[in-house]
Structure formats: structure tokens, C-alpha cells
Write an enzyme that holds these catalytic residues in place. Sequence first.
Site, PDB file in Angstrom:
ATOM      1  N   ALA A  77       0.848  -1.187   0.000  1.00 58.83           N
ATOM      2  CA  ALA A  77       0.000   0.000   0.000  1.00 58.83           C
ATOM      3  C   ALA A  77       0.892   1.249   0.000  1.00 58.83           C
ATOM      4  O   ALA A  77       1.871   1.313  -0.732  1.00 58.83           O
ATOM      5  CB  ALA A  77      -0.970  -0.037   1.177  1.00 58.83           C
ATOM      6  N   SER A  78       0.626   2.223   0.870  1.00 55.07           N
ATOM      7  CA  SER A  78       1.342   3.495   0.788  1.00 55.07           C
ATOM      8  C   SER A  78       2.774   3.462   1.315  1.00 55.07           C
ATOM      9  O   SER A  78       3.506   4.440   1.140  1.00 55.07           O
ATOM     10  CB  SER A  78       0.557   4.588   1.520  1.00 55.07           C
ATOM     11  OG  SER A  78      -0.547   4.984   0.740  1.00 55.07           O
ATOM     12  N   VAL A  79       3.179   2.375   1.940  1.00 55.68           N
ATOM     13  CA  VAL A  79       4.607   2.241   2.269  1.00 55.68           C
ATOM     14  C   VAL A  79       5.425   2.287   0.971  1.00 55.68           C
ATOM     15  O   VAL A  79       6.594   2.669   0.969  1.00 55.68           O
ATOM     16  CB  VAL A  79       4.870   0.932   3.051  1.00 55.68           C
ATOM     17  CG1 VAL A  79       6.363   0.646   3.185  1.00 55.68           C
ATOM     18  CG2 VAL A  79       4.243   1.034   4.456  1.00 55.68           C
ATOM     19  N   SER A  80       4.776   1.970  -0.149  1.00 54.29           N
ATOM     20  CA  SER A  80       5.417   2.051  -1.464  1.00 54.29           C
ATOM     21  C   SER A  80       5.940   3.449  -1.769  1.00 54.29           C
ATOM     22  O   SER A  80       6.884   3.613  -2.557  1.00 54.29           O
ATOM     23  CB  SER A  80       4.418   1.655  -2.558  1.00 54.29           C
ATOM     24  OG  SER A  80       3.857   0.384  -2.334  1.00 54.29           O
ATOM     25  N   LYS A  81       5.326   4.467  -1.178  1.00 49.43           N
ATOM     26  CA  LYS A  81       5.737   5.848  -1.452  1.00 49.43           C
ATOM     27  C   LYS A  81       7.188   6.102  -1.055  1.00 49.43           C
ATOM     28  O   LYS A  81       7.838   7.013  -1.596  1.00 49.43           O
ATOM     29  CB  LYS A  81       4.814   6.821  -0.722  1.00 49.43           C
ATOM     30  CG  LYS A  81       3.399   6.897  -1.282  1.00 49.43           C
ATOM     31  CD  LYS A  81       2.561   7.913  -0.521  1.00 49.43           C
ATOM     32  CE  LYS A  81       1.192   8.122  -1.180  1.00 49.43           C
ATOM     33  NZ  LYS A  81       0.312   6.967  -1.103  1.00 49.43           N
TER      34      LYS A  81
END
Length: 499
Positions: A77-81
Amino acid sequence: MKNITFSLLLITFSTYASAQNLIHQIDSLVTLKVSEYELSGNVLVAEKGKIIYQQSNGIANSVTNTPVTSASAFHLASVSKLFTSIAILQLNEKGKLNLNDPVKKYIPELDNGVITISQLLSHTSGLADYQILEKPYNQDTSKIFTIGDIPLIINNDKNAFRSAPGEKWSYSNPGYNLLALIIEKITKTSFPDYLSKYVFKPAGMLHTYINTPLIKVNDPNRVVGYDYLYFAPWVLQRADSLGHNHIELHHIDGLIGMANVVSTSEDLLKFDQSLYIGKIIKQSSLDKAFTPIRLNNGELAETGWKNTKSYFGLGWCILKDSTYGKVVFHTGGMPGAVTMFSRNIIRNQTVIVLNNITHRSTHNTAMSLMYLMNGGKAQTDKKSVANEFVRTLTKHDINTAWAQLNSIKADTAHFYLDEHEMNMNGIGMFFNNYKAKGMEVLRLNTVLFPNSANVYDSLGMALADSGDKPNAILMYKKALAINPKFTSAINALKKLTGD
């Protein structure tokens, strides 16, 4: 000499006992979360790169009855950022871009000529979140959006910017889509290929990749995402089986830069350790990333809640509580995945929690593990009234569930009642083998939250699916009486009445 030897043995025993006590505390918290049906996934805790605790729990795939293992790969999820941030900072180091450059310099088709790369990284550009996709989605419900679509969508939406650049902190996924597009335009290569060559492989992350409906990777270790966990042994609700998740897991899931990196807990530890030795990025760049951004009024950009209250830098959260050192992190959440990657950069401590069920307590659990690592206490989470009601209803009957509801809903010190959770539980049950009981949950929600258009819209959907057209129409009309602009109710009513 004997006294010295005895003292050394005493110190060694004391150190060992302290370490064992820490591991016991960590394991007790993880075991509690599993027993309360809040965690199905991997937990990894490390110090100075050495794993001191690692645990796998739950089911990776309920159809094949495959358990989660240390090799399981999760959507981050947003840890990908974090990887998008690293890539931008790498290009800055190489002189390919300047963080204060206007985005329009690299994406000339974007009308806005003011917002900067730094503002996209720090969520201070004023750009809205995925509300900007609602209109183009309704115009073409078969479309899978890509980052190339984002500039035109922003140009065509007069409400695409909610505030002036630098005025306030406001989370924006499309901002990170633009960053991925900038990377592609500068490097003349695809964003997934760039990350693979310059981030994943150099860091030794051999089990990490980007996966979308348009970039499919066959990985037998990738877990299935589940929206709800009712009770052991693992009654799970596939996130992609629920209609309300379709836009996020299909139409938006073609977008990159903001999410869709898949990885393992051990690969993330390799990423963590590579940052200490300058393997993929210089320390000076990390120092910039870990420095809170100042808004136009001079105040520091802030985000988070409860024990994750933090400042925000260039892609990273910086925990406000510095009692135990400087903790930087990022959280992630999507249907079927809740994640957290946390680093105490003063003490070289790492906490990674990857959960393949949607549960709100995951982030607090991860931060509690960091607190335990440093002699602090685990945070106490309130229990969900919605989850307790649904589990009791699933196991027993409506009367037992109502009795329990009446006994706990007033206990606000230990329980919380959330309309959205109750609604999603009801929809999940209705469309997955618990039709009658799911309908009961949706009816209950209209009693608990009679002024919400959404609860009547959801009940209308269930009634329509059951063939009860007259009452479905009544529910949709009730939703529109509360909110005349409720899009899904408008469209559903037109379909039922032919108007």
C-alpha cells in the site's frame, strides 16, 4: 579474578534476561492481536540489522489453505511511497532535477505551473486525493487509470487543488503518481524498471516488485488480501470480492508511485539496512527526507493520530515523540492490506508489520512494538463494536448479538462504534455466504446512524440484490432525502425505476 568472572557472568545473565523479557513482551502483544482477529501476516523486529523477533500468523490464501510464512509477499500500500521518494532523491543527487523545480518543467501538459517536486513529496502541494477520479470514472467505468491520465484529469477538475501550495499538509496519492511520471520522463524508462535497477536490486531486495492489473507478476508467495476476519479458524472476506472495493482494487490499481509495490518483511529489512551504508542514497539526501517541512506560515507540517502523531518530511513521517530517539516511518492501508515500516535511526531499530486483513489497529500495534523496544509500554486500543457484533452474529444468532451490543456500546472507554466499519461488515457478510445476517447488520446500521445517507444506500443495494425492488427504492429515496447529491444512490435509483 573469580570476582571479575562472577561479575561478568552476572552482567551476561542480566542482559540475557532483559532480552528474553523484551521478546516475551513483543510476543505477548502479537499473540493478543492475533487472538483478537486483528492480525494475519508478518511481524519482524530487528536491532542493528539483526532480527530479534519474527513471527508469521494467519492465512495467505484461504482457498488453498496456505499459511503466511516469512517468504510471503504483501502489497505494501502506501509504504510504497518511500521508494518513490528514494528515486526522486537519487535523481536530485545526480543533478537530473532540483527539488524546488516546478512540476510543469517535467510534465509540460500539466496546467499548474506553481507546484514543486518538494511539495508533491511532502503532500503540501494542495492537490486533492482521488476525489479527482470520480468524474472520469463515472464517464468510463471500464477504464483502468494510469499515471499518464493524471495530468489531464487534474487540468479538467476545477476543484483539483484544495489549497494554495505550501499552505497546509494534505495527503495526495495523485501527487505521487505525478512523481512517478516525472521519473519516467527524466530517465526514459518505466517506473517499475527504474526501481528494480536502482533501488530493489542494489539493496538486495530480490523478492520485491511492482504489481498492477497492467503489470502482472506471477508470484506464488504473494498473499491474498482480505477485508475482514470474523473468527478463527480464519473466516476471511476477500477484499476483491466486494463491490465497494472495485474502484480501488481495479480502476485505481493501475496507478503507480503511490502504492502497488509488493515485498517481504526480510526484503524491507535489507532496504532498511542499505540506507545506513549509503548503498542506494547518500546520507545528506536522507537528512533532507527526515527533516520536517515548514508550511508558508512557518509551522511544521503535521499528520497522524494517537501514538503516530508526526511531522512530515520528503516522503517520510517523523514521530513527534522523540523520547526514545528519532523514529521515521510510513504507514499503508488499502482493502486487504495494512502495513507499517518503522525505523529508529538513532538506535538502528526496525519494526515491520505486514497485515493482509484490513484492520485499523495495525499501525498502533507497530508503533507499540517500537515503544517496547525502548522500555516503553504498548498502547491500548479500543475494540470495535462492529467487529464484536458481527463475530457474535456469525457464531451465534441475532438475539445473542443484540444482547452483546447493548452491553458494550455504552462502554466508550473500551469500545468504539464506527458507521463505516459496521457498514463494510454488513456488505461483506451479505455478499459472502452470510446473506440474511449481513442484511441484519445493514438494517442495524440505519438504526444506529439514522442521519447517514450511506447506510440507506447500502441497505438499498442489498435489498435490490435480494429482489426486493419496492423497499430498495424506498431506501435509495431516503438516502437522497439526506444527501441529494449522493451519486451511487442516484444511479441505483435510475436503474431501478428506469427514470
